[in-house]
Design an enzyme around this catalytic site. Structure first.
Site, PDB file in Angstrom:
ATOM      1  N   CYS A  93      55.728  66.103  42.347  1.00 46.04           N
ATOM      2  CA  CYS A  93      56.602  65.622  43.436  1.00 46.04           C
ATOM      3  C   CYS A  93      57.837  66.071  43.170  1.00 46.04           C
ATOM      4  O   CYS A  93      58.754  66.071  42.206  1.00 46.04           O
ATOM      5  CB  CYS A  93      56.079  64.477  43.303  1.00 46.04           C
ATOM      6  SG  CYS A  93      57.259  63.069  44.560  1.00 46.04           S
ATOM      7  N   CYS A 101      63.487  59.746  43.932  1.00 44.02           N
ATOM      8  CA  CYS A 101      62.867  57.993  43.478  1.00 44.02           C
ATOM      9  C   CYS A 101      62.355  57.440  42.089  1.00 44.02           C
ATOM     10  O   CYS A 101      62.819  58.202  40.726  1.00 44.02           O
ATOM     11  CB  CYS A 101      61.400  58.644  44.500  1.00 44.02           C
ATOM     12  SG  CYS A 101      60.472  57.305  44.057  1.00 44.02           S
ATOM     13  N   CYS A 104      58.131  56.460  39.474  1.00 40.25           N
ATOM     14  CA  CYS A 104      58.004  57.842  38.943  1.00 40.25           C
ATOM     15  C   CYS A 104      58.431  57.988  38.025  1.00 40.25           C
ATOM     16  O   CYS A 104      59.200  59.019  37.937  1.00 40.25           O
ATOM     17  CB  CYS A 104      56.702  58.898  39.397  1.00 40.25           C
ATOM     18  SG  CYS A 104      55.769  58.968  40.475  1.00 40.25           S
ATOM     19  N   CYS A 180      54.359  60.376  49.724  1.00 38.03           N
ATOM     20  CA  CYS A 180      54.115  59.806  47.511  1.00 38.03           C
ATOM     21  C   CYS A 180      52.762  59.980  46.877  1.00 38.03           C
ATOM     22  O   CYS A 180      50.815  59.996  47.498  1.00 38.03           O
ATOM     23  CB  CYS A 180      54.163  58.278  47.573  1.00 38.03           C
ATOM     24  SG  CYS A 180      53.989  57.256  46.121  1.00 38.03           S
ATOM     25  N   GLN A 219      45.471  44.862  41.464  1.00 36.24           N
ATOM     26  CA  GLN A 219      44.986  45.573  40.869  1.00 36.24           C
ATOM     27  C   GLN A 219      46.159  46.644  41.521  1.00 36.24           C
ATOM     28  O   GLN A 219      45.043  47.246  42.359  1.00 36.24           O
ATOM     29  CB  GLN A 219      44.390  46.479  39.741  1.00 36.24           C
ATOM     30  CG  GLN A 219      43.701  45.015  38.726  1.00 36.24           C
ATOM     31  CD  GLN A 219      44.661  44.957  37.700  1.00 36.24           C
ATOM     32  OE1 GLN A 219      45.975  46.273  37.186  1.00 36.24           O
ATOM     33  NE2 GLN A 219      45.163  44.112  37.202  1.00 36.24           N
ATOM     34  N   PHE A 248      45.224  32.363  35.067  1.00 29.96           N
ATOM     35  CA  PHE A 248      46.318  33.427  36.496  1.00 29.96           C
ATOM     36  C   PHE A 248      44.808  34.814  36.818  1.00 29.96           C
ATOM     37  O   PHE A 248      45.402  35.739  36.616  1.00 29.96           O
ATOM     38  CB  PHE A 248      46.575  34.296  35.373  1.00 29.96           C
ATOM     39  CG  PHE A 248      47.567  33.593  34.225  1.00 29.96           C
ATOM     40  CD1 PHE A 248      48.763  33.211  35.057  1.00 29.96           C
ATOM     41  CD2 PHE A 248      47.678  32.929  33.020  1.00 29.96           C
ATOM     42  CE1 PHE A 248      49.691  32.006  33.924  1.00 29.96           C
ATOM     43  CE2 PHE A 248      48.487  33.404  31.876  1.00 29.96           C
ATOM     44  CZ  PHE A 248      49.505  32.473  32.342  1.00 29.96           C
ATOM     45  N   GLU A 272      45.349  29.656  39.008  1.00 29.44           N
ATOM     46  CA  GLU A 272      45.739  29.962  39.686  1.00 29.44           C
ATOM     47  C   GLU A 272      46.899  28.982  40.402  1.00 29.44           C
ATOM     48  O   GLU A 272      47.332  28.909  41.063  1.00 29.44           O
ATOM     49  CB  GLU A 272      44.958  31.070  40.623  1.00 29.44           C
ATOM     50  CG  GLU A 272      45.839  31.721  41.894  1.00 29.44           C
ATOM     51  CD  GLU A 272      46.979  32.623  41.197  1.00 29.44           C
ATOM     52  OE1 GLU A 272      47.741  32.685  41.195  1.00 29.44           O
ATOM     53  OE2 GLU A 272      46.815  33.706  39.865  1.00 29.44           O
ATOM     54  N   ASP A 318      44.763  36.408  32.299  1.00 33.75           N
ATOM     55  CA  ASP A 318      45.523  38.248  32.891  1.00 33.75           C
ATOM     56  C   ASP A 318      47.072  37.699  33.198  1.00 33.75           C
ATOM     57  O   ASP A 318      47.632  37.299  34.696  1.00 33.75           O
ATOM     58  CB  ASP A 318      44.801  38.612  33.628  1.00 33.75           C
ATOM     59  CG  ASP A 318      45.252  40.173  33.978  1.00 33.75           C
ATOM     60  OD1 ASP A 318      45.966  40.273  33.761  1.00 33.75           O
ATOM     61  OD2 ASP A 318      44.853  40.049  34.922  1.00 33.75           O
ATOM     62  N   CYS A 345      50.467  43.703  31.169  1.00 31.66           N
ATOM     63  CA  CYS A 345      50.380  45.069  31.527  1.00 31.66           C
ATOM     64  C   CYS A 345      52.111  45.177  31.137  1.00 31.66           C
ATOM     65  O   CYS A 345      52.483  46.081  31.194  1.00 31.66           O
ATOM     66  CB  CYS A 345      51.055  44.454  33.854  1.00 31.66           C
ATOM     67  SG  CYS A 345      51.531  43.603  34.018  1.00 31.66           S
TER      68      CYS A 345
END
Length: 393
Positions: A93, A101, A104, A180, A219, A248, A272, A318, A345
């Site tokens: 990129c 940016c 990433c 992007c 996701q 969650f 949730e 999660d 995550c």
């Protein structure tokens, strides 16, 4: 009565803009490597600096981007390269790099090396925060990929000149972005303050169709939901007639296949806290009358379940990036599940959660990690905990 003002440590002069030649050490959680400024440098000699856009072993010139004299650590960008790692590649990129940016942070790293770095971070956090030693390989979500065109949600900002762009790292400055490269062709796109995503989108995962909020959580990687569902089901090993709680739960990504697995003699409770997601989950689970959605904060809902003496065979959770935390995990343990499947995550919060589960007799039985965010430092971890000690292979 006025509240006493919090005492602040006096700050020294800004170090932003100063440049130093450093030799980069190991990866640290957050997409940067650790270096130390030479001890002979005035004011900041010996200070740790977290360096973006560098690799372990490289000698670089780092420009400080954040911090003042006297801070425990500084942040900086590698703006000149003096020695080059064999894992370094040219970023695909044109707006990936120092001052550009902020989306990433690993485009300069060979894809396989990105995954090795992520595995090392997960293992380091587990050792340091949970006292767990094991092995791990970060798996690609999509085989034979180049790490591009995977993101299902992309939010742009409008630059002052009218062009669309992304924010620079830890900044409100907009960097114009023409294309992007991690954006999937069918991604849901928004422009902050002017172009909102659709209220409801339909996400297909295998044979399941989920109504999801276009502005809500889903996701990021287009192929991740299917991979995660298969992995969670394999680890959970639910049986017909099992009672399962999905914490969650979002719009029911795991709840629906779990309901299929337990059958009409079983039960699934999806919890949730987001009202929109909980409402969508109720619609998505309408096919399975033995699955119910309980909207509300997870700790509050679990308090009711635990107080009523409820028990469950399997718990799937999660949580958001901050983790499930102690209160929720102790409530989970009180439900007495034989298996807990944790989807995470963030390696640090996952390791803290793993330590809490270990305190209560739940041993780590299986650990997998997926490169669900190629070209970034983020990684997804899915782990199985059981209520009897086991030895990891």
């Amino acid at each position: 009565m006025s509240r006493r003002a919090r005492e602040r440590t006096p700050q020294g002069p800004s170090a932003v803009g100063r440049r130093f030649t450093v030799t980069c050490g190991s990866w640290a959680h957050g997409g940067h490597v650790v270096a130390r400024i030479d001890a002979g440098e005035p004011d900041v000699g010996g200070t740790v600096v977290f360096v973006r856009h560098a690799l372990p072993g490289e000698e670089v010139t780092v420009a400080i981007t954040e911090g003042v004299v006297g801070d425990r650590f500084l942040r900086g960008d590698a703006v000149e390269l003096h020695t080059r790692s064999t894992d370094r590649v040219e970023a695909p990129c044109p707006v990936a790099g120092p001052g550009l940016c902020g989306g990433c942070d690993l485009q300069h790293v060979r894809l396989e090396a990105q995954r090795e770095a992520k595995a090392g971070i997960v293992l380091e956090q587990l050792r340091r925060l949970a006292g767990i030693d094991t092995d791990l390989v970060v798996e690609p979500v999509r085989p034979d990929e180049d790490g591009l065109r995977w993101r299902t949600r992309v939010g742009f900002h409008r630059a002052r000149d009218g062009r669309l762009g992304m924010l620079a790292h830890r900044s409100h400055r907009v960097v114009p972005v023409e294309d992007c490269l991690v954006r999937a062709p069918d991604a849901v796109v928004s422009v902050r303050g002017e172009w909102e995503p659709p209220k409801t989108v339909i996400e297909q995962v295998g044979t399941y169709a989920f109504a999801a909020d276009g502005a809500g959580f889903w996701q990021a990687h287009r192929d991740a939901p299917g991979v995660f569902v298969r992995t969670v089901l394999e680890m959970a090993e639910v049986r017909p007639g099992d009672h399962v709680v999905d914490l969650f739960s979002g719009v029911g990504l795991f709840s629906a296949p779990l309901a299929d697995a337990v059958g009409e003699t079983g039960a699934v409770l999806a919890v949730e806290g987001d009202e929109v997601a909980a409402s969508l989950a109720s619609s998505n689970l309408a096919t399975w009358p033995w699955a119910r959605v309980s909207p509300g904060a997870v700790a509050d809902v679990l308090a009711i379940e635990v107080d009523h003496g409820s028990s469950y065979d399997v718990v799937v959770l999660d949580p958001p990036r901050v983790g499930a935390k102690r209160k929720v995990l102790e409530q989970v343990v009180a439900l007495g599940p034989r298996t807990v499947v944790h989807v995470a995550c963030d390696p640090a919060s996952f390791a803290r959660d793993a330590a809490i589960l270990a305190e209560h007799g739940y041993a780590l039985a299986e650990l997998r990690a997926f490169d669900a965010y190629p070209m970034t430092h983020h990684v997804e971890v899915i782990a199985k905990f059981v209520d009897v000690p086991v030895e990891m292979p």
